[in-house]
Design a protein around this motif. Structure first.
Motif, PDB file in Angstrom:
ATOM      1  N   THR A 205      12.463 -33.010 -27.452  1.00  0.00           N
ATOM      2  CA  THR A 205      13.608 -32.148 -27.171  1.00  0.00           C
ATOM      3  C   THR A 205      14.924 -32.904 -27.272  1.00  0.00           C
ATOM      4  OG1 THR A 205      14.608 -30.627 -25.558  1.00  0.00           O
ATOM      5  CG2 THR A 205      13.446 -32.527 -24.662  1.00  0.00           C
ATOM      6  N   HIS A 208      18.275 -29.097 -25.548  1.00  0.00           N
ATOM      7  CA  HIS A 208      18.549 -27.662 -25.724  1.00  0.00           C
ATOM      8  C   HIS A 208      17.489 -27.009 -26.617  1.00  0.00           C
ATOM      9  CE1 HIS A 208      22.537 -27.837 -23.784  1.00  0.00           C
ATOM     10  NE2 HIS A 208      22.631 -29.015 -24.357  1.00  0.00           N
ATOM     11  N   HIS A 209      17.110 -27.717 -27.676  1.00  0.00           N
ATOM     12  CA  HIS A 209      16.075 -27.232 -28.584  1.00  0.00           C
ATOM     13  C   HIS A 209      14.853 -28.127 -28.447  1.00  0.00           C
ATOM     14  CE1 HIS A 209      20.152 -26.874 -30.510  1.00  0.00           C
ATOM     15  NE2 HIS A 209      19.835 -25.595 -30.366  1.00  0.00           N
ATOM     16  N   TYR A 210      13.732 -27.669 -29.016  1.00  0.00           N
ATOM     17  CA  TYR A 210      12.519 -28.478 -28.870  1.00  0.00           C
ATOM     18  C   TYR A 210      11.566 -28.241 -30.032  1.00  0.00           C
ATOM     19  CZ  TYR A 210      10.205 -24.155 -27.468  1.00  0.00           C
ATOM     20  OH  TYR A 210       9.690 -22.877 -27.468  1.00  0.00           O
ATOM     21  N   LYS A 257       9.523 -23.609 -22.437  1.00  0.00           N
ATOM     22  CA  LYS A 257      10.862 -23.017 -22.468  1.00  0.00           C
ATOM     23  C   LYS A 257      11.583 -23.135 -21.120  1.00  0.00           C
ATOM     24  CE  LYS A 257      10.216 -19.803 -26.330  1.00  0.00           C
ATOM     25  NZ  LYS A 257      10.156 -18.377 -26.745  1.00  0.00           N
ATOM     26  N   THR A 321      20.170 -31.276 -33.068  1.00  0.00           N
ATOM     27  CA  THR A 321      19.906 -30.296 -34.131  1.00  0.00           C
ATOM     28  C   THR A 321      18.409 -30.108 -34.387  1.00  0.00           C
ATOM     29  OG1 THR A 321      20.166 -32.080 -35.778  1.00  0.00           O
ATOM     30  CG2 THR A 321      22.105 -30.705 -35.307  1.00  0.00           C
ATOM     31  N   ASN A 323      16.684 -27.724 -33.786  1.00  0.00           N
ATOM     32  CA  ASN A 323      16.443 -26.363 -34.279  1.00  0.00           C
ATOM     33  C   ASN A 323      16.454 -26.312 -35.805  1.00  0.00           C
ATOM     34  OD1 ASN A 323      19.254 -27.004 -33.829  1.00  0.00           O
ATOM     35  ND2 ASN A 323      19.744 -24.911 -34.460  1.00  0.00           N
TER      36      ASN A 323
END
Length: 436
Positions: A205, A208-210, A257, A321, A323
């Motif tokens: 992660t 924020h994104h993973y 999440k 980034t 994501n």
């Protein structure tokens, strides 16, 4: 770019194995490394808890990325140390901040985090030396077996599962009043026992994104049939057969999440791995523990399955980034067996000459032959590879099926010998029974 990987175990050798496959990696340094990492990188004699020494090396060798293998430097705040230094702040550190590392550094912090973010876990309470009598009474309200966890880092030995109330109460006093695990047990978490099948889920992660990495199952006990003392891990399997799409969807929605959202909501800087130790209880996932790095020996079965460029994934992690990243995973099963020194996890000898390593060529497709990952090894003055730890060497094999992967794995492991070598011969057998 030049990359520095901190650590010396099988986990680090497996990570190094993937890093050097990246065209983005110019030079890989491993500190302190082992005899295996010396074959694919440059070992560096650095104490990884000496941040000043790490800084000096990084600046002198134009290192652009630092990948942190073990938990101790993370809990000690290496990411914060780099972020606070003008000459280091732009170097990519793959590992969470000191606050983020408390997910592993403090069982109480982790349980409270899960409670705040409604992440399913066992019910618990935390006690100190001053409240030991309350802890004794709380134990009496629970059903056997009893789970006691030292709050801090205890080298994987701070979790006790005890069959009787009398043993649990005695051990609680030993942990709190007699400092059985030193400062690590100045606080003790008592939690309800969850009955089910364990597995490990790994997340990369950027806070924020993973990316959800391959699942794995490890085998912690020294004896076959999961008996005897706890170890750092005697083998692993990836993927886990029962972790199907339905189960993993529950893991992602109920645990992954909320964990990443919770980190972002609490403004905890986290750029690295989250290891989620889970229990499958009747088809529902519950968190047993968080770790803030990859597991060992799970990394030895998970990382070889990652087909994507891991350095590119690390860059996305640093840049926030993830994501935009694509994770490509080998569909085949990987089986890993760990070979250890006789006497481990208690007293054992070092310096035993290891034979049979010449059977394994570097850079060969793992579908063709097993991969050897060194853990506790070094090269002696005569140029021989010798044992230098409790867990010594692991062998990982790929195949289309679990039985085939295990067969190839044990064939490879049997080629490697030293005096007093020991390994479990039942890795994966529980999963084979489930598959019948």
């Amino acid at each position: 770019m030049n990359i520095l990987l901190l650590g010396s175990g099988g986990r680090e050798h497996a990570i190094a194995y993937k890093i050097v496959q990246s065209p983005l990696c110019s030079l890989l340094f491993v500190a302190p490394g082992n005899a295996g990492t010396a074959g694919c990188a440059t070992n560096v004699d650095l104490k990884i808890d000496n941040f000043e020494a790490v800084k000096a090396f990084v600046l002198a060798n134009d290192v652009k990325m630092v990948v942190v293998g073990p938990e101790a430097p993370l809990v000690a705040g290496i990411a914060d140390y780099f972020a606070a230094d003008e000459s280091l702040k732009n170097i990519m550190v793959i590992g969470p901040s000191k606050e983020g590392a408390e997910l592993e550094g403090s069982k109480d912090f982790a349980k409270a985090f899960m409670q705040r973010h409604e992440i399913p876990t066992a019910q618990y309470r935390t006690f100190t030396k001053d409240t030991v009598e309350d802890g004794i009474q709380f134990l009496a309200t629970l059903k056997a077996p009893y789970v006691l966890k030292a709050d801090g880092l205890a080298a994987g030995k701070g979790v006790l599962i005890l069959p009787t109330l009398e043993e649990a109460q005695r051990e609680l006093r030993a942990m709190l009043e007699d400092a059985k695990f030193g400062d690590a047990s100045s606080k003790v978490v008592i939690e309800e026992f969850l009955s089910g099948i364990e597995l490990s889920v790994f997340v990369l992660t950027d806070g924020h994104h993973y990316l959800l990495l391959p699942s794995a199952k490890d085998y912690k006990r020294i004896g076959e049939g999961d008996t005897g003392l706890n170890t750092g891990g005697m083998g692993s399997i990836s993927p886990v057969p029962f972790a199907d799409k339905t189960f993993m969807k529950k893991v992602e929605e109920r645990i992954v999440k909320p964990t990443v959202r919770g980190l972002a909501k609490e403004k905890i800087s986290y750029k690295g791995f989250v290891f989620i130790g889970l229990m499958n209880v009747g088809g529902d996932p519950y968190v047993i523990e968080y770790n803030v790095r990859m597991g060992d020996p799970e990394t030895e079965s998970v990382f070889p399955r990652i087909k994507s460029d891991v350095v590119e994934l690390f860059q996305h992690t640093w840049n926030g980034t993830l994501n935009e990243a694509v994770l490509d995973v080998d569909h085949r099963t990987a089986a890993c067996v760990m070979m250890v020194a006789g006497g481990y996890p208690e007293a054992y000898e070092k310096g035993k000459v290891i034979s049979g390593l010449d059977h394994f060529a570097l850079g060969v497709d793992p579908g063709m032959q097993p991969i050897v990952f060194h853990a506790g090894t070094k090269t002696n003055d005569q140029g021989q590879v010798v044992t230098n730890g409790g867990r010594v060497i692991s062998v990982t094999s790929f195949a289309e099926s679990l039985p085939e992967a295990l067969l190839k794995c044990y064939q490879g492991a049997n080629l490697i010998q030293w005096e007093d070598k020991y390994m479990r011969n039942d890795i994966g057998q529980d999963l084979l029974k489930l598959m019948m």
